[in-house]
Design a protein around this motif. Structure first.
Motif, PDB file in Angstrom:
ATOM      1  N   SER A  98     -12.624   7.855   0.399  1.00  0.00           N
ATOM      2  CA  SER A  98     -11.980   9.169   0.518  1.00  0.00           C
ATOM      3  C   SER A  98     -12.594  10.047   1.597  1.00  0.00           C
ATOM      4  O   SER A  98     -12.208  11.211   1.741  1.00  0.00           O
TER       5      SER A  98
ATOM      6  N   TYR B 196      -7.636   1.639  -1.522  1.00  0.00           N
ATOM      7  CA  TYR B 196      -8.699   1.452  -0.539  1.00  0.00           C
ATOM      8  C   TYR B 196      -9.085  -0.029  -0.490  1.00  0.00           C
ATOM      9  O   TYR B 196      -9.379  -0.643  -1.523  1.00  0.00           O
TER      10      TYR B 196
ATOM     11  N   ALA C 289       0.832  -1.205   0.000  1.00  0.00           N
ATOM     12  CA  ALA C 289       0.000   0.000   0.000  1.00  0.00           C
ATOM     13  C   ALA C 289       0.866   1.253   0.000  1.00  0.00           C
ATOM     14  O   ALA C 289       0.587   2.211  -0.753  1.00  0.00           O
ATOM     15  N   ASP C 290       1.916   1.250   0.826  1.00  0.00           N
ATOM     16  CA  ASP C 290       2.803   2.413   0.881  1.00  0.00           C
ATOM     17  C   ASP C 290       3.544   2.602  -0.443  1.00  0.00           C
ATOM     18  O   ASP C 290       3.742   3.735  -0.896  1.00  0.00           O
TER      19      ASP C 290
ATOM     20  N   CYS D 106       2.452   6.637  -7.179  1.00  0.00           N
ATOM     21  CA  CYS D 106       1.440   7.298  -8.011  1.00  0.00           C
ATOM     22  C   CYS D 106       0.620   8.339  -7.263  1.00  0.00           C
ATOM     23  O   CYS D 106      -0.205   9.030  -7.878  1.00  0.00           O
ATOM     24  N   GLY D 107       0.805   8.448  -5.933  1.00  0.00           N
ATOM     25  CA  GLY D 107       0.100   9.479  -5.175  1.00  0.00           C
ATOM     26  C   GLY D 107      -1.344   9.155  -4.853  1.00  0.00           C
ATOM     27  O   GLY D 107      -2.053   9.999  -4.301  1.00  0.00           O
ATOM     28  N   VAL D 108      -1.800   7.931  -5.188  1.00  0.00           N
ATOM     29  CA  VAL D 108      -3.188   7.551  -4.942  1.00  0.00           C
ATOM     30  C   VAL D 108      -3.207   6.400  -3.938  1.00  0.00           C
ATOM     31  O   VAL D 108      -2.496   5.411  -4.123  1.00  0.00           O
ATOM     32  N   PRO D 109      -4.010   6.499  -2.873  1.00  0.00           N
ATOM     33  CA  PRO D 109      -4.070   5.394  -1.907  1.00  0.00           C
ATOM     34  C   PRO D 109      -4.837   4.205  -2.461  1.00  0.00           C
ATOM     35  O   PRO D 109      -5.689   4.361  -3.352  1.00  0.00           O
TER      36      PRO D 109
ATOM     37  N   ARG E 269       1.182   4.173  -3.111  1.00  0.00           N
ATOM     38  CA  ARG E 269       0.911   5.598  -2.857  1.00  0.00           C
ATOM     39  C   ARG E 269       2.150   6.450  -3.116  1.00  0.00           C
ATOM     40  O   ARG E 269       2.049   7.562  -3.643  1.00  0.00           O
ATOM     41  N   ARG E 270       3.305   5.922  -2.772  1.00  0.00           N
ATOM     42  CA  ARG E 270       4.542   6.674  -2.990  1.00  0.00           C
ATOM     43  C   ARG E 270       4.789   6.905  -4.488  1.00  0.00           C
ATOM     44  O   ARG E 270       5.219   7.980  -4.909  1.00  0.00           O
TER      45      ARG E 270
END
Length: 489
Positions: A302, A286, A274-275, A281-284, A278-279
């Motif tokens: 969100s 879910y 998960a990290d 592409c900047g999208v979490p 996000r690192r």
């Protein structure tokens, strides 16, 4: 049928002109407009009215397979939905053959060793024009609503077919659309099978009802996935394994110009994965939690800036829930309690006549904890399937297939976890004619009858299966006998 007509927006002229389906192939993306999909659905429905009450549909994720599924449902046919290549198609004792379905519908190139009985039709047979057979979408409020019969994971027994009314599946799609804000501008990519409830309800039905474009990937390719993200896909429905593969494929940089939503289902998502997503592409990512029987139970979205590690989010709208006390003689896992729920997307029963949840709550079999921030944490199951690379393996079913070998007298199948990955193990006891070559024979049989991820990674030949005083397999003694440390299992 009204549900299919509403799903496709047949009254919306603008929706008819837009591409609503896309199929990622080696040559690029082949699209289908709303009008083209409607034409194909009506063609299928004309043929399908004579196929009631139930058919088995093998879905390969192509545009044709989706049109066939929707056409069958529009004609109020109950559909047993099976993923192309699923090992149940090679298992003559699988529950899919016990429904009484007289027709098997499959891709043109698919060879399905069906038992004697079902008539085989291809997608092309149902998509062929039939000008002599009239059909129009029903307009009355009393129209019959068909059932989708979906394979369960069989986490506490052999897999079964859960009956989910089409109306409940549409409601499930509405929940995904509302929670995650699907809209006409979205391009939703489904690298997961449309034959599974996550892809079918959370992807296909939710996307079509929102007027979005739904993209499928009949043959999975990491390179194709990366290319689709670079081409402006806005949402992806994936699994923990898919996201770990994506992180490795991206390396040090991700190009995702239109991406806004990533959903994960099928097992716990490692925090490291998960990290990493996000690192890059900047999208979490879910997490989504539910089951074939219940539909969506909880998810992250969100609405919060961040979710606690290990959480699967908050309960979805309309979910009633209760934490049940431990059964007599049952040990708690951590501070976990058994979860029972009732959702607006609940199944009604099983194809074998097994009852549905009734008016009360349905016990999920999961042990959970609810935090003071109303987040749901899964802690384990009393009995469980084996999770191999994000795909669920039913140990009871694998044991049954192993038992087909004429030289196997006893078998016990179990999972072993090491370094966050699970593997499938089979402990076998040989009959009078069995010998040292039995493990290789068992492996060969499983490769014939099961999907690749279901084949045991290790087959252990034992003189006897260690058992407790009550006759149950002694797991601790078994692990010691096969040389596996107990804290790995």
């Amino acid at each position: 049928m009204l549900e299919v007509a509403a799903l496709l927006g047949w009254e919306n002229a603008r929706a008819a002109e837009r591409p609503v389906l896309g199929e990622l192939t080696t040559e690029g993306t082949a699209t289908m407009s709303g009008a083209e999909l409607r034409t194909d659905v009506i063609r299928v429905a004309r043929h399908a009215e004579r196929l009631r009450p139930t058919v088995i549909a093998v879905l390969d994720g192509s545009r044709s397979s989706i049109a066939v599924l929707l056409g069958l449902l529009a004609a109020a046919v109950d559909v047993v939905v099976v993923e192309a290549g699923n090992s149940h198609l090679r298992d003559e004792r699988s529950v899919i053959w016990s429904t009484g379905a007289r027709t098997l519908i499959k891709p043109e190139s698919s060879a399905v060793p069906a038992p004697t009985g079902p008539t085989e039709l291809t997608y092309d047979d149902l998509l062929a024009p039939d000008p002599g057979r009239a059909w129009t979408p029903p307009s009355g409020s009393g129209s019959a609503s068909p059932d989708l019969l979906l394979l369960t994971s069989g986490s506490t027994s052999e897999p079964r077919l859960a009956r989910q009314p089409m109306r409940a599946a549409i409601r499930g799609g509405e929940l995904y659309r509302s929670i995650h804000g699907y809209g006409p501008a979205d391009r939703i990519l489904l690298p997961v099978p449309v034959a599974h409830s996550f892809g079918l309800v959370g992807g296909l039905f939710a996307g079509l009802s929102a007027g979005a474009q739904v993209l499928t990937m009949p043959k999975f390719s990491v390179g194709r996935l990366v290319g689709a993200l670079a081409d402006g896909v806005s949402a992806v429905l994936g699994t923990p394994l898919l996201y770990s593969m994506l992180v490795r494929a991206w390396g040090t940089e991700a190009h995702t110009p239109g991406l806004r939503l990533l959903l994960s289902s099928g097992g716990p998502l490692p925090q490291e994965t998960a990290d990493g997503v996000r690192r890059l592409c900047g999208v979490p990512v879910y997490q989504v939690y539910g089951s074939t029987e219940t539909g969506l139970v909880a998810c992250q979205d969100s609405s919060r800036e961040a979710w606690h590690p290990g959480s699967v989010g908050a309960f979805a709208p309309d979910v009633q829930w209760e934490l049940l006390p431990d059964m007599p003689g049952e040990d708690s896992v951590g501070s976990g309690r058994r979860l029972a729920v009732r959702t607006s997307t609940m199944f009604t029963g099983y194809s074998d006549g097994g009852p549905g949840p009734g008016p009360g709550l349905y016990e999920t079999g999961d042990l959970v904890r609810i935090s003071d921030t109303s987040e749901l944490f899964l802690l384990g199951r009393k009995q469980t399937f084996i999770n191999v690379g994000g795909k669920k393996v039913n140990p009871q079913r694998v044991a049954r297939v192993v038992g087909y070998h004429p030289d196997v007298a006893e078998v016990h199948v179990f999972g072993v976890e090491k370094h966050g990955e699970q593997t499938v193990h089979a402990a076998v006891v040989a009959g009078p004619r069995g010998g040292a070559g039995l493990p290789a024979g068992v492996t060969a049989l499983c490769r014939e009858r099961l999907a690749a991820h279901e084949v045991p990674h290790h087959v252990h030949l034992l003189r006897t299966l260690p058992r407790s005083a009550l006759g149950k397999v002694d797991i601790s003694a078994l692990l010691a006998a096969v040389g596996v440390e107990e804290d790995e299992a």
